[in-house]
Design a protein around this motif. Structure first.
Motif, PDB file in Angstrom:
ATOM      1  N   SER B 259      26.829  65.229 -16.763  1.00 38.57           N
ATOM      2  CA  SER B 259      26.084  65.996 -15.756  1.00 38.57           C
ATOM      3  C   SER B 259      26.815  67.269 -15.380  1.00 38.57           C
ATOM      4  N   LEU B 260      28.124  67.168 -15.205  1.00 35.85           N
ATOM      5  CA  LEU B 260      28.905  68.344 -14.831  1.00 35.85           C
ATOM      6  C   LEU B 260      28.854  69.402 -15.921  1.00 35.85           C
ATOM      7  N   SER B 261      28.966  68.940 -17.134  1.00 32.90           N
ATOM      8  CA  SER B 261      28.938  69.849 -18.257  1.00 32.90           C
ATOM      9  C   SER B 261      27.580  70.571 -18.303  1.00 32.90           C
ATOM     10  N   ARG B 262      26.531  69.853 -18.047  1.00 31.27           N
ATOM     11  CA  ARG B 262      25.187  70.431 -18.030  1.00 31.27           C
ATOM     12  C   ARG B 262      25.042  71.443 -16.892  1.00 31.27           C
ATOM     13  N   LEU B 263      25.495  71.052 -15.712  1.00 30.96           N
ATOM     14  CA  LEU B 263      25.350  71.938 -14.557  1.00 30.96           C
ATOM     15  C   LEU B 263      26.172  73.205 -14.723  1.00 30.96           C
ATOM     16  N   ARG B 264      27.365  73.069 -15.295  1.00 36.74           N
ATOM     17  CA  ARG B 264      28.187  74.262 -15.491  1.00 36.74           C
ATOM     18  C   ARG B 264      27.504  75.242 -16.436  1.00 36.74           C
ATOM     19  N   ALA B 265      26.898  74.690 -17.489  1.00 37.33           N
ATOM     20  CA  ALA B 265      26.218  75.565 -18.449  1.00 37.33           C
ATOM     21  C   ALA B 265      25.055  76.282 -17.769  1.00 37.33           C
ATOM     22  N   LEU B 266      24.311  75.548 -16.981  1.00 36.89           N
ATOM     23  CA  LEU B 266      23.141  76.127 -16.315  1.00 36.89           C
ATOM     24  C   LEU B 266      23.561  77.136 -15.250  1.00 36.89           C
ATOM     25  N   PRO B 278      19.262  93.603 -10.051  1.00 40.11           N
ATOM     26  CA  PRO B 278      18.986  93.063  -8.716  1.00 40.11           C
ATOM     27  C   PRO B 278      17.705  92.216  -8.660  1.00 40.11           C
ATOM     28  N   GLU B 279      16.677  92.613  -9.389  1.00 44.69           N
ATOM     29  CA  GLU B 279      15.439  91.823  -9.373  1.00 44.69           C
ATOM     30  C   GLU B 279      15.648  90.466 -10.059  1.00 44.69           C
ATOM     31  N   LYS B 280      16.453  90.453 -11.078  1.00 42.10           N
ATOM     32  CA  LYS B 280      16.735  89.174 -11.735  1.00 42.10           C
ATOM     33  C   LYS B 280      17.525  88.264 -10.785  1.00 42.10           C
ATOM     34  N   ARG B 281      18.390  88.896 -10.047  1.00 47.13           N
ATOM     35  CA  ARG B 281      19.143  88.144  -9.058  1.00 47.13           C
ATOM     36  C   ARG B 281      18.201  87.507  -8.048  1.00 47.13           C
ATOM     37  N   ARG B 282      17.237  88.277  -7.612  1.00 47.11           N
ATOM     38  CA  ARG B 282      16.264  87.748  -6.654  1.00 47.11           C
ATOM     39  C   ARG B 282      15.525  86.551  -7.248  1.00 47.11           C
ATOM     40  N   GLN B 283      15.145  86.665  -8.513  1.00 49.56           N
ATOM     41  CA  GLN B 283      14.397  85.578  -9.145  1.00 49.56           C
ATOM     42  C   GLN B 283      15.202  84.278  -9.219  1.00 49.56           C
ATOM     43  N   ALA B 284      16.498  84.420  -9.483  1.00 55.74           N
ATOM     44  CA  ALA B 284      17.293  83.237  -9.825  1.00 55.74           C
ATOM     45  C   ALA B 284      18.073  82.662  -8.656  1.00 55.74           C
ATOM     46  N   VAL B 285      18.105  83.375  -7.530  1.00 57.07           N
ATOM     47  CA  VAL B 285      19.111  83.059  -6.515  1.00 57.07           C
ATOM     48  C   VAL B 285      18.976  81.661  -5.900  1.00 57.07           C
ATOM     49  N   ALA B 286      17.761  81.232  -5.625  1.00 55.06           N
ATOM     50  CA  ALA B 286      17.609  79.931  -4.967  1.00 55.06           C
ATOM     51  C   ALA B 286      17.989  78.801  -5.916  1.00 55.06           C
ATOM     52  N   ASP B 287      17.526  78.945  -7.150  1.00 55.39           N
ATOM     53  CA  ASP B 287      17.921  78.020  -8.212  1.00 55.39           C
ATOM     54  C   ASP B 287      19.429  77.919  -8.345  1.00 55.39           C
ATOM     55  N   LEU B 288      20.034  79.073  -8.343  1.00 61.81           N
ATOM     56  CA  LEU B 288      21.476  79.152  -8.533  1.00 61.81           C
ATOM     57  C   LEU B 288      22.198  78.387  -7.435  1.00 61.81           C
ATOM     58  N   HIS B 289      21.750  78.559  -6.211  1.00 59.64           N
ATOM     59  CA  HIS B 289      22.392  77.830  -5.118  1.00 59.64           C
ATOM     60  C   HIS B 289      22.193  76.332  -5.262  1.00 59.64           C
ATOM     61  N   GLY B 290      21.030  75.945  -5.711  1.00 58.78           N
ATOM     62  CA  GLY B 290      20.778  74.517  -5.907  1.00 58.78           C
ATOM     63  C   GLY B 290      21.691  73.931  -6.971  1.00 58.78           C
ATOM     64  N   VAL B 291      21.839  74.643  -8.057  1.00 60.26           N
ATOM     65  CA  VAL B 291      22.686  74.157  -9.152  1.00 60.26           C
ATOM     66  C   VAL B 291      24.153  74.123  -8.716  1.00 60.26           C
ATOM     67  N   ALA B 292      24.586  75.167  -8.014  1.00 58.08           N
ATOM     68  CA  ALA B 292      25.984  75.208  -7.550  1.00 58.08           C
ATOM     69  C   ALA B 292      26.255  74.052  -6.592  1.00 58.08           C
ATOM     70  N   ASN B 293      25.284  73.765  -5.741  1.00 58.12           N
ATOM     71  CA  ASN B 293      25.430  72.665  -4.794  1.00 58.12           C
ATOM     72  C   ASN B 293      25.584  71.328  -5.529  1.00 58.12           C
ATOM     73  N   ALA B 294      24.754  71.126  -6.528  1.00 57.93           N
ATOM     74  CA  ALA B 294      24.836  69.878  -7.300  1.00 57.93           C
ATOM     75  C   ALA B 294      26.174  69.797  -8.035  1.00 57.93           C
ATOM     76  N   ARG B 295      26.591  70.909  -8.609  1.00 50.06           N
ATOM     77  CA  ARG B 295      27.870  70.941  -9.323  1.00 50.06           C
ATOM     78  C   ARG B 295      29.023  70.553  -8.402  1.00 50.06           C
ATOM     79  N   LYS B 296      29.000  71.072  -7.172  1.00 51.43           N
ATOM     80  CA  LYS B 296      30.100  70.768  -6.258  1.00 51.43           C
ATOM     81  C   LYS B 296      30.024  69.304  -5.818  1.00 51.43           C
ATOM     82  N   ALA B 297      28.822  68.822  -5.586  1.00 52.78           N
ATOM     83  CA  ALA B 297      28.665  67.420  -5.180  1.00 52.78           C
ATOM     84  C   ALA B 297      29.121  66.479  -6.292  1.00 52.78           C
ATOM     85  N   PHE B 298      28.709  66.752  -7.512  1.00 55.18           N
ATOM     86  CA  PHE B 298      29.073  65.884  -8.628  1.00 55.18           C
ATOM     87  C   PHE B 298      30.579  65.940  -8.904  1.00 55.18           C
ATOM     88  N   THR B 299      31.145  67.140  -8.729  1.00 48.27           N
ATOM     89  CA  THR B 299      32.591  67.244  -8.910  1.00 48.27           C
ATOM     90  C   THR B 299      33.307  66.339  -7.919  1.00 48.27           C
TER      91      THR B 299
END
Lengths: 673, 673
Positions: B259-266, B278-299
């Motif tokens: 799972s960690l390996s998957r989350l890090r890649a994503l 900047p527009e790409k950042r806007r598109q991805a930002v919420a997803d990114l926070h969700g993935v980072a949160n999961a990565r930290k929790a799983f770690t």
């Protein structure tokens, strides 16, 4: 075979005929001598070239990054803000940078191979080969005083002795700001069009004075034009073009996925560390760029190996070689057996490759502190042995360079080292599992985070004096040491050595012998028309300055300074698309038509960073710093359809030095000859 | 066993005695009824609570993020800039948010277990169990009109029917700027002291009017004090406290590293995408926070399982259970066999877990477009079957919720989806190898990057009308479809279903039966003093508002708004430590002593995000949004020494709404009762 511009050619076996036939160009001995003695290698892992008779050399900013970062400290961020020494006295001495300049190449293949006798076990053969190589190096060092390395070519098909002049007093002359050197950051890395002033200047010193470097490249004020023949001299790191299909499949399915997984973990850790505080960001930034660069390169390699056509081409080449040999009545049994051996070796390798990489490769301990500890531990054990029986890195011929780095006063930051170590210890456990004997030994009853904290708190190896004391104290000092990192290095050293031994006897030696057989058949069939894979030794590449087509668009051969500002304007000045204040201030003075970066078809790879790009006259017309995305598969195959290397145009450097940096003395030194 | 504040208790089996004994608190039926009917679950994966009789509910900003992001578009970035509807007409209807409110729990354990007869194969048992659960749900839905889910508790030890009122007209009322909702970003995530206004308000509607919600929590104007008893009602996602030692070792050595390996890649892919523009950042930002949160929790989870003491405690608990049972003369043969079965199941699972997760779990296709395609393909196959024979997610009782998300007009961005897909296809190849049958089928002769480009270029599923047409067209439409994503989903569906079948019969069903045996013995020995593991269903936790010691320091029970600004000042306003312009502008008006975040010992986990924190009187005194780093091992063990959940203090919300946002109508609604 090499009918294109393919080839990272040996300087003692240059592609004279090819150049004559394809370009009508006559490679002179004088040109070659200058190419050899004016090209340099940096121990931080890149290339460069002398550009004045007084020891001045140019390389990339990203090659200089390690040295520049080590000269920085809290509040003095040379990496970010740049540096310029207007006078010699202001040039900054690097802490552990070494520059090598090739002086001579001697073919010692017969001597090395003669040491390995029929009927030896792989372990005996490996030892015999190690001993003869060590003896050759030692004799050469003693006789010439030059750094002497026996280089394995064609994965074991040939052995050449390389003699280098070595400089360890290297001073920083000029380094631009990171924002312009690496404009576009990870986004633009391995892409073209591109807009980077990725250059830096050092000067080598001898006896406290600028070294005399009569062999140097004149700086071209005009630079190249489209269609020009250019040459790249430099030190390509590694390629795998002559590796067998079985070996490449192993890379695709095991080595590269493992490496990517490791790099992603490390990159994430460094990013997270950088976010915590601006000073932490300063500490980690150069490392971070290095890791991100490797991650992007390896991703491209893996995409390449996952392109079925590429592996299929490799498989066909093997069949073609055998078929061509049979047609000429040459015996193929050795080569066929070699292919089988290499395939079998991969099966063996997969059973311990991760352990080998994690423990002997040190991936489990991603901190320089561990490497320092290991060197201390191993020096104590190795130095009492005769040089030829030591592990390669502790042979007499390597000791000076080793000590330069081991006793380096370059700063290390406890929190950063802890973050790196925590990540790599976790990565160890992720790969081997929590109950693995090695993992239990390394973690010593703690989880990776707690263990990393304990190791960092318990080591004094941050201080170079401590390291010196340990090395001078020999085995007794090591055994008495209470240093946590020394104790860790000691405790796993038996396992690490065992893994290394296995690698050398089960993988390296059988592969060497097998590749030697393949190389022999290849020479018999194709002659010397195929250069060996890259080995971080000096090579000569050539090509044409030429744009290409991508996604239905014509990509011109160069970009301009004007286009740099256009891109800056369109991306809102947000990282990684910021520009240094100086560039914004002097924007109007710069000629927007000045070529900034350009591409050519010459054959390069990582390690070629900082390579001089030369014209027919041997003048420096550019500084290579990257290749485009299509060039990422160059590890395995060369094409000139879209793949290009990317260089800073020589005119852009002059324009920037003049109008942005007012670097008059440097300008004068570059242009006076 | 649960002598501490441990426990995510069932609402139909609350810890009355414990509360009475430890806190002298009498849990009333009225209090419980309100706790149940005023607590809500959001289908985006979090909790919340009604705070007015007119359908107003509070949750976390990070729970609202998905809905807020879907309401944003180029140039209108509600996630970053925040949103406030001063009048009902301005409330923004969410595109696919569903809110569930628990109305009733019925124990159906006997009925479910009766369906499984002695001598059935695992496959037969799984089918029988699926059928009876489906029948119970269908009957309940038909009879009550309420969403009806049979929930598996104690990993198979009990089955309860949960009936929910469902709202699908949910409108955004208030959302603060991301910078203050998630101040400190990934750096401060899972840390305390903390300084976040991680709240958002929605309103549920029925028939186009605000829904009547007579059960609601009064908003406390004072909030909690140190030492107060507090309760948390919410929907903790998953815990593994009752899992066996063997199962947890499997998680440690296989599931979590994967799972960690998957989350890090994503995470890396999303970060790199965000950097491009900047527009790409806007598109991805919420997803990114969700993935980072999961990565930290799983770690944190993995660090926990790599702490030898934690796994050792688990092993001992198993021994203690058996010993205690023997002492009481209870038979232990079933439980011992169960432990062996679960250990054996892990051996089985390791042979196909990655394939299962990649293909049936969809990790190889990390784009909603693939999930949409799969639903279209499977609906065509499943809908003609009787409801009880369908795959669980296509049963009649789930169809409305499924279609809400399947036909959602939420925007999808081709370049973002391509980046995600490229990464996950590469991850597939990294894990299974380039020659694996599944990899070859999925990549169809291309490398991952080219295949992702081809898939995105060839699909029209961005358009909800296309999805609707395919679903309405049934099997014929699917078979005729030339859509690249539909064809991909079709081509791998036989393999995916086969993997799911294997998982259900070789893992899920044997584990259910084994855990049922363990649960039976545990009930016999310890009674109902141990609540079941979390299942994203409503639970009640309780605890004390209390600070703790860490690294030799006293960490107070709360932070203040003044301290927020101090931290902002000291970190230079660089991301993730920026503040919204409004906060800087009104800084002087805010009372610096206002408590901002606080901690308590109550037992929470992911899914509890947005949970109301209640006082004895049932008033809302806080909104839970996180736990500290010591709480990351709560998946496996609870302690109250340092582990805390973290909540926004109710006073901080009022202070901010009044002085920063001038949100008068919202303030009035919160405070008028």
């Amino acid at each position: 075979m090499a009918v294109s511009d393919e080839g990272m050619w040996l300087l003692n076996d240059p592609p004279r005929t090819l150049l004559k036939e394809k370009y009508g160009y006559e490679l002179t001995e004088e040109w070659l001598q200058r190419a050899m003695k004016a090209s340099v290698r940096l121990n931080s892992g890149g290339s460069g070239g002398f550009v004045s008779p007084e020891g001045l050399l140019v390389t990339n900013h990203h090659v200089a990054a390690d040295a520049v970062q080590k000269l920085s400290k809290p509040g003095v961020d040379l990496y970010h803000n740049g540096f310029y020494a207007a006078r010699r006295e202001e040039e900054l001495k690097c802490l552990d940078l070494e520059v090598n300049v090739l002086q001579e190449i001697v073919d010692v293949t017969a001597e090395v191979n003669a040491a390995v006798k029929e009927g030896m076990t792989p372990a005996q053969a490996a030892a015999a080969r190690r001993a003869v190589m060590s003896r050759i190096e030692k004799e050469s060092l003693d006789r010439t005083g030059l750094r002497s390395d026996v280089v394995t070519l064609y994965n074991g098909g040939a052995y050449h002795l390389y003699r280098y002049k070595k400089y360890t007093d290297v001073r920083l002359v000029f380094s631009p700001e990171k924002a312009i050197a690496g404009f576009g950051g990870d986004v633009d890395n391995f892409e073209f069009p591109r807009y980077c002033l990725d250059v830096a200047f050092f000067r080598v010193y001898e006896d406290g004075k600028p070294a005399k470097t009569p062999h140097f490249f004149r700086w071209s004020a005009t630079g190249p034009q489209e269609g020009d023949l250019v040459f790249v001299t430099g030190h390509p790191g590694t390629t795998q073009r002559l590796e067998t299909w079985a070996r490449l499949r192993h890379r695709r399915d095991l080595t590269l996925p493992y490496s990517l997984s490791r790099l992603r973990a490390l990159e994430a850790a460094l990013l997270q560390y950088s976010e915590e505080h601006p000073e932490k960001r300063r500490q980690a930034v150069a490392d971070l760029h290095g890791v991100a660069n490797a991650r992007k390169a390896f991703t491209g390699q893996l995409q390449g190996l996952l392109t079925p056509a590429i592996l299929e081409q490799k498989r066909q080449q093997e069949e073609e070689l055998l078929a061509a040999a049979r047609q000429r009545g040459l015996p193929t049994a050795d080569a066929e057996r070699a292919l089988e051996t290499i395939a079998r070796v991969q099966e063996q390798l997969r059973t311990f490759e991760k352990e080998y990489a994690l423990i002997e490769g040190g991936h489990a301990f991603a901190s320089p502190l561990f490497l320092i500890a290991r060197h201390c531990v191993r020096l104590a054990e190795e130095l009492p042995k005769p040089s030829s029986e030591r592990l390669r890195e502790y042979r007499d011929s390597n000791l000076d360079s080793l000590k330069l780095s081991l006793f380096s006063p370059a700063p290390l930051y406890p929190e950063l080292e802890q973050a790196r170590l925590r990540t790599s210890l976790l990565f160890l456990a992720e790969n081997l599992g929590g109950d693995h004997e090695i993992v239990r030994k390394v973690l010593a009853g703690k989880n990776p985070a707690d263990r990393a904290a304990e190791l960092i708190a318990g080591t004094r190896l941050f201080d170079p004096q401590e390291r010196r004391k340990l090395v001078e104290g020999g085995q007794a000092a090591i055994e008495a040491s209470q240093d946590s990192m020394i104790q860790l290095a000691r405790s796993i050293d038996p396992i690490a050595r065992q893994l290394r031994q296995r690698y050398e006897t089960e993988v390296e030696e059988p592969e060497r012998q097998a590749y030697a057989a393949l190389a022999a058949l290849r020479f018999a069939v194709y002659g010397r028309s195929i250069p060996p894979d890259a080995t971080f030794t000096l090579r000569l590449a050539f090509g044409t300055v030429r744009g290409y087509q991508a996604e239905g668009q014509n990509i011109p051969w160069h970009t301009t300074i004007g286009q740099l500002f256009t891109r800056y304007d369109s991306l809102g000045g947000r990282e990684p698309f910021t520009l240094p204040p100086r560039w914004l201030e002097h924007r109007r003075r710069l000629d927007p038509e000045t070529p900034l970066n350009f591409v050519s078809t010459a054959d390069t790879i990582g390690g070629n960073s900082g390579s001089p790009v030369l014209n027919r006259a041997g003048e420096l017309v550019g500084v290579n710093f990257d290749r485009n995305r299509y060039g990422l598969v160059r590890n395995f195959v060369y094409t000139d359809v879209q793949a290009r290397h990317i260089a800073v145009h020589s005119r852009a450097v002059l324009e920037a030095l003049r109008k942005v940096y007012a670097a008059e003395s440097l300008l004068q030194e570059l242009t006076q000859h």
